[in-house]
Every structure is written in C-alpha cells, then in structure tokens.
Design a protein around this motif. Structure first.
Motif, PDB file in Angstrom:
ATOM      1  N   ALA A 148      -3.324   3.562  -6.278  1.00 18.14           N
ATOM      2  CA  ALA A 148      -3.127   4.112  -4.935  1.00 18.14           C
ATOM      3  C   ALA A 148      -4.459   4.341  -4.235  1.00 18.14           C
ATOM      4  O   ALA A 148      -4.599   4.064  -3.032  1.00 18.14           O
ATOM      5  N   VAL A 149      -5.443   4.829  -4.971  1.00 18.14           N
ATOM      6  CA  VAL A 149      -6.778   5.045  -4.397  1.00 18.14           C
ATOM      7  C   VAL A 149      -7.398   3.714  -3.984  1.00 18.14           C
ATOM      8  O   VAL A 149      -8.044   3.607  -2.927  1.00 18.14           O
ATOM      9  N   MET A 150      -7.188   2.669  -4.796  1.00 13.10           N
ATOM     10  CA  MET A 150      -7.711   1.349  -4.468  1.00 13.10           C
ATOM     11  C   MET A 150      -7.097   0.811  -3.173  1.00 13.10           C
ATOM     12  O   MET A 150      -7.768   0.124  -2.397  1.00 13.10           O
ATOM     13  N   PHE A 151      -5.826   1.149  -2.934  1.00 15.23           N
ATOM     14  CA  PHE A 151      -5.140   0.657  -1.740  1.00 15.23           C
ATOM     15  C   PHE A 151      -5.347   1.571  -0.529  1.00 15.23           C
ATOM     16  O   PHE A 151      -4.911   1.216   0.572  1.00 15.23           O
ATOM     17  N   LEU A 152      -6.013   2.706  -0.713  1.00 15.18           N
ATOM     18  CA  LEU A 152      -6.205   3.633   0.403  1.00 15.18           C
ATOM     19  C   LEU A 152      -7.003   3.014   1.549  1.00 15.18           C
ATOM     20  O   LEU A 152      -6.560   3.058   2.704  1.00 15.18           O
ATOM     21  N   PRO A 153      -8.171   2.395   1.298  1.00 12.22           N
ATOM     22  CA  PRO A 153      -8.890   1.757   2.415  1.00 12.22           C
ATOM     23  C   PRO A 153      -8.112   0.598   3.025  1.00 12.22           C
ATOM     24  O   PRO A 153      -8.202   0.342   4.231  1.00 12.22           O
ATOM     25  N   ILE A 154      -7.327  -0.100   2.201  1.00 10.09           N
ATOM     26  CA  ILE A 154      -6.510  -1.196   2.725  1.00 10.09           C
ATOM     27  C   ILE A 154      -5.459  -0.658   3.677  1.00 10.09           C
ATOM     28  O   ILE A 154      -5.222  -1.209   4.752  1.00 10.09           O
ATOM     29  N   GLY A 155      -4.823   0.449   3.278  1.00 10.10           N
ATOM     30  CA  GLY A 155      -3.823   1.074   4.143  1.00 10.10           C
ATOM     31  C   GLY A 155      -4.408   1.543   5.456  1.00 10.10           C
ATOM     32  O   GLY A 155      -3.799   1.370   6.520  1.00 10.10           O
ATOM     33  N   ILE A 156      -5.608   2.106   5.401  1.00 10.03           N
ATOM     34  CA  ILE A 156      -6.270   2.564   6.623  1.00 10.03           C
ATOM     35  C   ILE A 156      -6.583   1.391   7.541  1.00 10.03           C
ATOM     36  O   ILE A 156      -6.381   1.448   8.758  1.00 10.03           O
ATOM     37  N   ALA A 157      -7.073   0.296   6.947  1.00  6.40           N
ATOM     38  CA  ALA A 157      -7.398  -0.893   7.743  1.00  6.40           C
ATOM     39  C   ALA A 157      -6.152  -1.466   8.404  1.00  6.40           C
ATOM     40  O   ALA A 157      -6.194  -1.898   9.570  1.00  6.40           O
ATOM     41  N   ALA A 209       0.832  -1.204   0.000  1.00 11.53           N
ATOM     42  CA  ALA A 209       0.000   0.000   0.000  1.00 11.53           C
ATOM     43  C   ALA A 209       0.868   1.257   0.000  1.00 11.53           C
ATOM     44  O   ALA A 209       0.654   2.176  -0.791  1.00 11.53           O
ATOM     45  N   VAL A 210       1.862   1.287   0.876  1.00 13.81           N
ATOM     46  CA  VAL A 210       2.760   2.448   0.926  1.00 13.81           C
ATOM     47  C   VAL A 210       3.524   2.575  -0.385  1.00 13.81           C
ATOM     48  O   VAL A 210       3.712   3.689  -0.902  1.00 13.81           O
TER      49      VAL A 210
END
Length: 267
Positions: free
Chosen positions: A169-178, A29-30
């Motif tokens: 990056a937008v697709m991975f944004l909720p994953i990163g938050i989780a 994600a990062v």
C-alpha cells in the motif's frame, strides 16, 4: 466458498467500471489500500520485532502482491474478466503440477497447455499484450504462493501477510496521488474502486479463513478451480463480455486440468 468466489470476481468486475476514470493503476492502488487496512487489522504485525530474515521475503511478497493485481487488472481491461482470470489461474496450477511425476498430472499439464494455445491462437482481434499481462499475473500468483510459504514459516500468524499488504500500500501511495492529480476521480469511480477492494480482498480473505476451518483443503482447492468459470459468467452477465465456443473450451480445459489433478491426488 461460492460467496468467496463470486465476491472476488464481482469485485473485479465492479472495479473495471472505474477504468475510464482511474485506469487499472488507480483501481489497483485503492484495492491495495483496502487490503492493507483489513489485513493489518486482522494480523496486527509487530514490525519492530522483524529480523532481516523475516523482512526480505515480506518485501518480495509486497512487490509480487502489487504486481500481480496490477497485471491482472490491466489484462482485464484489454481481454476481459474471464480470459484474464483463466490465464492468471495457470500460476497455482503450475505450482500444483510442477513437483509431480504422476502420468495423470502430465496429462493435466497437456490439457491446460492446449487450453492456453487455444486462447492465444493467432486472430485479427488477438490482444497479445493483454494475454502477456494475464500470464505475468500467473507468474506473480505462483511466486505469491511460494513466498507466502516462506513468510508463513518465518513470521507467526498473519503478521507477514499483513506487513506485506502494508508495504504494498505504501508503494502504491505515490501512484495513487499521481492518478488523482492527473485524473481527478469522480465519486462513482472511487466507490467502484473501494467496492473492488472490499469484495476482492477483504471479503474473500475473511470468507476463506472461515471456510478452511470447516472444509478440507482438498475440497477447497477443487472449488478454487471453478473461479475462471465464475469470472467468465460474471463478465458475461455484468459486463457484457461474451465469449465464443473456443474460449469456453479453453476455460473448460484449464478448469478440468486442475480438477482432475486434485481428484486423483492421494493426499
């Protein structure tokens, strides 16, 4: 070219140090965020001017880009850097050999297949899930190459790649938050993940862009075949991931197949 290859593999090795805290998903994600920042700054996509014929390959490229990195880093966690990168490299090698009818390329395919069989031979310690993730990364890399050709023919400059990186990056944004909510990251883990993004995305992209202005594509492709060896060496020196004789032989077979195909090509 040496700097680009070493940067890419060193970045993956450093990113793996954050696996105990962030896991492969958090590190990827990062990395996606860093890649998006760099590519958007370079490509400056004009998203409002994109047509649907331009958007659909960009969206597929974004999906493949994220899946490729996630499967590769998950494979690195399970089977090590050298073997994971070797399996991933089968993607571009397959693309290079698939459309050829030369006997030498058939021989190259057999050599590479022998290397894969050696890597995936049944053993008590064989991690078939890790091997499968490496092969998934190979499929994604092959798809990435084909989609990049389509995007490059429909979207000017680097706008398509930049847009795909932004969408990913937008697709991975909720994953990163989780990941952050479930596993609060340490400063060291975040630094390792950012380093992975810079060294494995930003530096290779800019270095390759500069290199291709001075080095013929054939020579560039030939050097690219050394990446599995660089990955194995970085994994051994930096992460203590030693390999046995059969594994080194398998890596050598995949590298030799690609090198032989390029050296004997007429173009």
């Amino acid at each position: 070219m040496i700097g680009s290859g070493l940067s890419n593999q060193t970045g993956a090795a450093i990113g793996s140090l954050a696996f105990p805290v962030l896991g492969p998903v958090g590190v990827v994600a990062v990395r996606q965020y860093v890649a998006a920042l760099v590519l958007i700054a370079v490509g400056r996509p004009r998203l409002r001017s994109f047509t649907w014929a331009q958007w659909w390959p960009v969206l597929l490229l974004a999906l493949v880009f994220g899946t490729m990195n996630l499967s590769l880093y998950s494979a690195i966690e399970r089977i090590g850097l050298g073997l994971a990168v070797t399996l991933e490299f089968l993607g571009p090698l397959t693309i290079a050999l698939a459309s050829s009818r030369r006997r030498v390329d058939v021989a190259c395919a057999v050599i590479a297949a022998a290397g894969v069989v050696t890597l995936m031979r049944p053993q008590p310690s064989t991690d078939y899930l890790g091997m499968g993730l490496g092969l998934l990364a190979a499929v994604c890399w092959a798809s990435y190459i084909l989609l990049n050709r389509t995007v490059g023919s429909r979207v000017p400059g680097a706008q398509g790649a930049a847009a795909a990186a932004g969408v990913s990056a937008v697709m991975f944004l909720p994953i990163g938050i989780a990941v952050v909510v479930r596993h609060p990251p340490t400063a060291t883990a975040v630094a390792c993940a950012i380093a992975a993004g810079v060294l494995s995305s930003a530096v290779p992209y800019l270095a390759d862009l500069f290199t291709l202005r001075h080095v013929p594509p054939r020579a560039f492709g030939l050097f690219m075949s050394v990446n599995p060896v660089l990955a194995a060496l970085v994994g051994m020196v930096g992460l203590g991931q030693g390999l046995g004789g059969p594994e080194w032989a398998a890596i050598g077979a995949v590298v030799a197949a690609n090198a032989l195909s390029i050296v004997t090509s007429r173009s």
